[in-house]
Design a protein around this motif. Structure first.
Motif, short mmCIF file in Angstrom:
data_model
loop_
_atom_site.label_atom_id
_atom_site.label_comp_id
_atom_site.label_asym_id
_atom_site.label_seq_id
_atom_site.Cartn_x
_atom_site.Cartn_y
_atom_site.Cartn_z
N ARG A 38 -70.67 -29.04 -24.96
CA ARG A 38 -70.81 -29.41 -23.54
C ARG A 38 -70.43 -30.88 -23.36
O ARG A 38 -70.43 -31.67 -24.30
N ARG A 43 -73.91 -43.33 -22.10
CA ARG A 43 -74.69 -44.37 -21.40
C ARG A 43 -74.46 -45.74 -22.01
O ARG A 43 -74.14 -46.68 -21.31
N ALA A 61 -80.77 -26.42 -23.60
CA ALA A 61 -80.46 -25.86 -24.92
C ALA A 61 -80.16 -26.97 -25.93
O ALA A 61 -80.56 -26.88 -27.09
C1 FMN Z 1 -68.70 -34.59 -16.35
C2 FMN Z 1 -70.01 -34.00 -16.82
C3 FMN Z 1 -71.00 -34.86 -17.26
C4 FMN Z 1 -72.23 -34.34 -17.70
N1 FMN Z 1 -73.19 -35.19 -18.17
C5 FMN Z 1 -74.35 -34.70 -18.66
C6 FMN Z 1 -75.32 -35.57 -19.25
O1 FMN Z 1 -75.13 -36.80 -19.36
N2 FMN Z 1 -76.47 -35.03 -19.71
C7 FMN Z 1 -76.72 -33.68 -19.65
O2 FMN Z 1 -77.79 -33.26 -20.10
N3 FMN Z 1 -75.82 -32.83 -19.11
C8 FMN Z 1 -74.64 -33.31 -18.62
N4 FMN Z 1 -73.70 -32.47 -18.08
C9 FMN Z 1 -74.01 -31.01 -18.01
C10 FMN Z 1 -73.77 -30.40 -19.40
O3 FMN Z 1 -72.39 -30.36 -19.68
C11 FMN Z 1 -74.37 -29.00 -19.50
O4 FMN Z 1 -73.76 -28.14 -18.56
C12 FMN Z 1 -75.89 -29.00 -19.28
O5 FMN Z 1 -76.49 -30.15 -19.79
C13 FMN Z 1 -76.52 -27.77 -19.95
O6 FMN Z 1 -76.18 -27.83 -21.32
P1 FMN Z 1 -76.98 -27.09 -22.48
O7 FMN Z 1 -77.58 -25.85 -21.88
O8 FMN Z 1 -75.95 -26.77 -23.49
O9 FMN Z 1 -78.01 -28.02 -23.00
C14 FMN Z 1 -72.46 -32.94 -17.66
C15 FMN Z 1 -71.44 -32.11 -17.23
C16 FMN Z 1 -70.25 -32.62 -16.83
C17 FMN Z 1 -69.17 -31.67 -16.36
#
Ligand code: FMN
Length: 186
Positions: A38, A43, A61
Protein backbone atom coordinates in the motif's frame (compact mmCIF):
# COMPACT_ATOMS: atom_id res chain seq x y z
CA UNK A 1 25.51 10.59 8.00
CA UNK A 2 25.58 7.45 5.86
CA UNK A 3 26.01 7.63 2.07
CA UNK A 4 22.42 6.55 1.46
CA UNK A 5 21.09 9.17 3.92
CA UNK A 6 22.91 11.88 1.99
CA UNK A 7 21.50 10.49 -1.28
CA UNK A 8 17.97 10.34 0.06
CA UNK A 9 18.20 13.84 1.52
CA UNK A 10 19.32 15.11 -1.89
CA UNK A 11 16.51 13.23 -3.68
CA UNK A 12 13.95 14.73 -1.30
CA UNK A 13 15.37 18.19 -1.85
CA UNK A 14 15.27 17.82 -5.64
CA UNK A 15 11.65 16.63 -5.40
CA UNK A 16 10.55 19.33 -2.94
CA UNK A 17 8.07 20.84 -5.41
CA UNK A 18 6.49 17.44 -6.19
CA UNK A 19 4.04 16.32 -3.47
CA UNK A 20 3.71 12.85 -5.05
CA UNK A 21 7.37 12.20 -4.24
CA UNK A 22 6.41 12.11 -0.55
CA UNK A 23 4.49 8.85 -1.11
CA UNK A 24 6.11 5.45 -1.04
CA UNK A 25 4.92 1.86 -1.12
CA UNK A 26 5.14 -0.24 2.01
CA UNK A 27 4.86 -4.01 1.63
CA UNK A 28 4.19 -6.21 4.65
CA UNK A 29 3.47 -9.92 4.91
CA UNK A 30 0.00 -11.20 5.81
CA UNK A 31 -0.62 -14.08 8.20
CA UNK A 32 -1.12 -16.26 5.08
CA UNK A 33 2.31 -15.19 3.79
CA UNK A 34 0.86 -13.04 1.00
CA UNK A 35 2.71 -9.74 0.38
CA UNK A 36 0.39 -6.79 1.11
CA UNK A 37 1.35 -3.51 -0.49
CA UNK A 38 0.00 0.00 0.00
CA UNK A 39 0.93 3.66 -0.44
CA UNK A 40 1.78 5.77 2.61
CA UNK A 41 2.93 9.35 3.19
CA UNK A 42 6.55 9.89 4.21
CA UNK A 43 6.54 12.15 7.28
CA UNK A 44 10.23 12.50 8.08
CA UNK A 45 13.56 10.75 8.23
CA UNK A 46 14.61 9.89 11.77
CA UNK A 47 18.39 10.22 11.62
CA UNK A 48 18.89 8.78 15.11
CA UNK A 49 17.03 5.53 14.46
CA UNK A 50 17.72 5.50 10.68
CA UNK A 51 14.00 5.26 10.10
CA UNK A 52 11.35 6.40 7.66
CA UNK A 53 8.43 7.64 9.74
CA UNK A 54 4.77 7.34 8.75
CA UNK A 55 1.44 7.70 10.57
CA UNK A 56 -1.29 5.08 10.53
CA UNK A 57 -4.17 3.44 12.39
CA UNK A 58 -3.66 0.53 14.80
CA UNK A 59 -6.94 -0.97 13.51
CA UNK A 60 -5.50 -1.30 9.99
CA UNK A 61 -4.01 -4.45 8.48
CA UNK A 62 -0.51 -2.95 8.24
CA UNK A 63 -0.34 -2.58 12.03
CA UNK A 64 -1.32 -6.20 12.74
CA UNK A 65 0.88 -7.48 9.92
CA UNK A 66 3.91 -5.62 11.27
CA UNK A 67 3.12 -6.88 14.77
CA UNK A 68 3.29 -10.47 13.48
CA UNK A 69 6.19 -9.91 11.07
CA UNK A 70 8.16 -6.67 11.56
CA UNK A 71 10.29 -7.26 8.46
CA UNK A 72 8.87 -5.28 5.53
CA UNK A 73 9.88 -3.62 2.26
CA UNK A 74 9.63 -0.08 1.01
CA UNK A 75 9.83 0.97 -2.64
CA UNK A 76 10.15 4.68 -3.42
CA UNK A 77 10.52 6.25 -6.86
CA UNK A 78 11.52 9.86 -7.45
CA UNK A 79 10.28 10.62 -10.95
CA UNK A 80 12.09 13.94 -11.41
CA UNK A 81 15.55 12.62 -10.57
CA UNK A 82 14.67 9.12 -11.87
CA UNK A 83 15.87 7.31 -8.75
CA UNK A 84 14.48 4.24 -7.03
CA UNK A 85 15.15 3.27 -3.42
CA UNK A 86 14.24 -0.15 -2.11
CA UNK A 87 14.58 -0.54 1.63
CA UNK A 88 14.39 -3.62 3.81
CA UNK A 89 12.93 -2.30 7.04
CA UNK A 90 11.97 -3.40 10.50
CA UNK A 91 8.65 -1.84 11.52
CA UNK A 92 8.13 -0.50 15.03
CA UNK A 93 4.75 0.84 16.10
CA UNK A 94 4.11 3.59 18.63
CA UNK A 95 0.87 4.72 20.25
CA UNK A 96 -0.10 7.40 22.71
CA UNK A 97 0.46 4.87 25.46
CA UNK A 98 4.06 4.10 24.46
CA UNK A 99 5.22 7.42 22.95
CA UNK A 100 2.85 10.29 23.87
CA UNK A 101 5.16 13.09 22.71
CA UNK A 102 5.81 11.53 19.31
CA UNK A 103 2.08 10.87 18.83
CA UNK A 104 0.99 14.37 19.88
CA UNK A 105 3.60 15.98 17.64
CA UNK A 106 2.57 14.00 14.56
CA UNK A 107 -1.12 14.60 15.30
CA UNK A 108 -0.47 18.34 15.57
CA UNK A 109 1.02 18.30 12.07
CA UNK A 110 -2.07 16.76 10.43
CA UNK A 111 -4.61 18.93 8.64
CA UNK A 112 -8.28 18.68 9.62
CA UNK A 113 -8.88 16.48 6.58
CA UNK A 114 -6.03 14.20 7.67
CA UNK A 115 -7.38 13.98 11.22
CA UNK A 116 -10.94 13.23 10.09
CA UNK A 117 -9.86 9.93 8.53
CA UNK A 118 -9.20 8.58 12.01
CA UNK A 119 -12.85 9.13 13.01
CA UNK A 120 -14.58 7.48 10.06
CA UNK A 121 -14.76 4.11 11.82
CA UNK A 122 -12.92 0.81 11.68
CA UNK A 123 -10.81 0.69 8.47
CA UNK A 124 -11.85 -2.17 6.20
CA UNK A 125 -15.22 -2.73 7.91
CA UNK A 126 -18.55 -2.62 6.06
CA UNK A 127 -19.88 0.88 5.40
CA UNK A 128 -23.36 1.00 6.92
CA UNK A 129 -24.91 3.81 4.86
CA UNK A 130 -24.45 5.32 1.42
CA UNK A 131 -24.15 8.84 2.76
CA UNK A 132 -20.94 10.72 3.48
CA UNK A 133 -18.96 9.78 6.60
CA UNK A 134 -19.65 12.53 9.12
CA UNK A 135 -17.28 13.42 11.91
CA UNK A 136 -18.64 15.20 14.97
CA UNK A 137 -15.91 14.27 17.47
CA UNK A 138 -13.49 16.75 18.97
CA UNK A 139 -10.36 16.31 16.85
CA UNK A 140 -7.99 18.34 19.01
CA UNK A 141 -6.55 15.17 20.56
CA UNK A 142 -5.54 11.98 18.75
CA UNK A 143 -7.76 8.93 19.24
CA UNK A 144 -6.07 5.91 20.85
CA UNK A 145 -5.82 4.09 17.49
CA UNK A 146 -3.71 6.85 15.92
CA UNK A 147 -0.17 5.52 15.64
CA UNK A 148 3.28 6.24 14.29
CA UNK A 149 5.28 3.60 12.44
CA UNK A 150 9.04 3.84 12.43
CA UNK A 151 10.46 1.82 9.56
CA UNK A 152 14.01 1.15 10.69
CA UNK A 153 16.21 0.78 7.64
CA UNK A 154 18.29 -2.39 7.53
CA UNK A 155 19.49 -2.25 3.91
CA UNK A 156 19.13 -0.08 0.83
CA UNK A 157 19.08 -0.99 -2.86
CA UNK A 158 19.51 2.23 -4.85
CA UNK A 159 19.05 2.56 -8.62
CA UNK A 160 19.57 5.68 -10.70
CA UNK A 161 18.25 5.79 -14.24
CA UNK A 162 19.90 9.14 -14.93
CA UNK A 163 22.94 7.90 -16.82
CA UNK A 164 23.61 5.29 -19.44
CA UNK A 165 24.55 2.81 -18.12
CA UNK A 166 22.31 3.08 -15.08
CA UNK A 167 23.86 3.13 -11.63
CA UNK A 168 22.95 0.74 -8.81
CA UNK A 169 24.42 0.29 -5.37
CA UNK A 170 23.64 -1.63 -2.20
CA UNK A 171 24.05 -0.40 1.35
CA UNK A 172 23.95 -2.59 4.43
CA UNK A 173 25.15 -2.68 8.02
CA UNK A 174 28.32 -4.66 8.73
CA UNK A 175 28.84 -6.73 11.87
CA UNK A 176 30.09 -3.66 13.77
CA UNK A 177 26.92 -1.73 12.88
CA UNK A 178 28.66 0.51 10.33
CA UNK A 179 27.05 1.26 6.95
CA UNK A 180 28.93 -0.12 3.96
CA UNK A 181 28.09 0.32 0.30
CA UNK A 182 28.89 -1.50 -2.90
CA UNK A 183 28.14 -0.55 -6.52
CA UNK A 184 26.54 -3.48 -8.34
CA UNK A 185 25.45 -4.33 -11.89
CA UNK A 186 22.00 -2.87 -12.53
C1 FMN B 1 -1.43 8.81 -1.79
C2 FMN B 1 -1.84 7.94 -0.63
C3 FMN B 1 -1.28 8.19 0.61
C4 FMN B 1 -1.63 7.41 1.71
N1 FMN B 1 -1.04 7.63 2.92
C5 FMN B 1 -1.34 6.84 3.98
C6 FMN B 1 -0.65 7.00 5.23
O1 FMN B 1 0.24 7.85 5.38
N2 FMN B 1 -0.98 6.18 6.25
C7 FMN B 1 -1.93 5.20 6.12
O2 FMN B 1 -2.18 4.49 7.10
N3 FMN B 1 -2.59 5.01 4.95
C8 FMN B 1 -2.30 5.80 3.88
N4 FMN B 1 -2.94 5.63 2.68
C9 FMN B 1 -3.98 4.57 2.58
C10 FMN B 1 -3.28 3.21 2.41
O3 FMN B 1 -2.70 3.12 1.14
C11 FMN B 1 -4.25 2.05 2.63
O4 FMN B 1 -5.29 2.09 1.68
C12 FMN B 1 -4.86 2.05 4.04
O5 FMN B 1 -3.94 2.51 5.00
C13 FMN B 1 -5.31 0.64 4.43
O6 FMN B 1 -4.17 -0.20 4.34
P1 FMN B 1 -4.02 -1.59 5.10
O7 FMN B 1 -5.39 -2.17 5.24
O8 FMN B 1 -3.17 -2.41 4.19
O9 FMN B 1 -3.36 -1.34 6.40
C14 FMN B 1 -2.59 6.37 1.56
C15 FMN B 1 -3.12 6.13 0.30
C16 FMN B 1 -2.75 6.90 -0.76
C17 FMN B 1 -3.36 6.59 -2.12
Amino acid sequence: MSDWTLRLTKSLHQARSQPESRYFQLATLTEDLVPANRTVVFRYLDNVDNALVVVADTRSAKWSELSLQPKASVCWYFSKSREQYRFIVHGEGYTRETAPELIDKQWSKLSDAGRKQYFWGQPGSVKQSNGPLRVTEDMSHPPEHFCVLKLLIKSVDYLSLQGNPQYREKHWLDSSGKWVSQPIIP
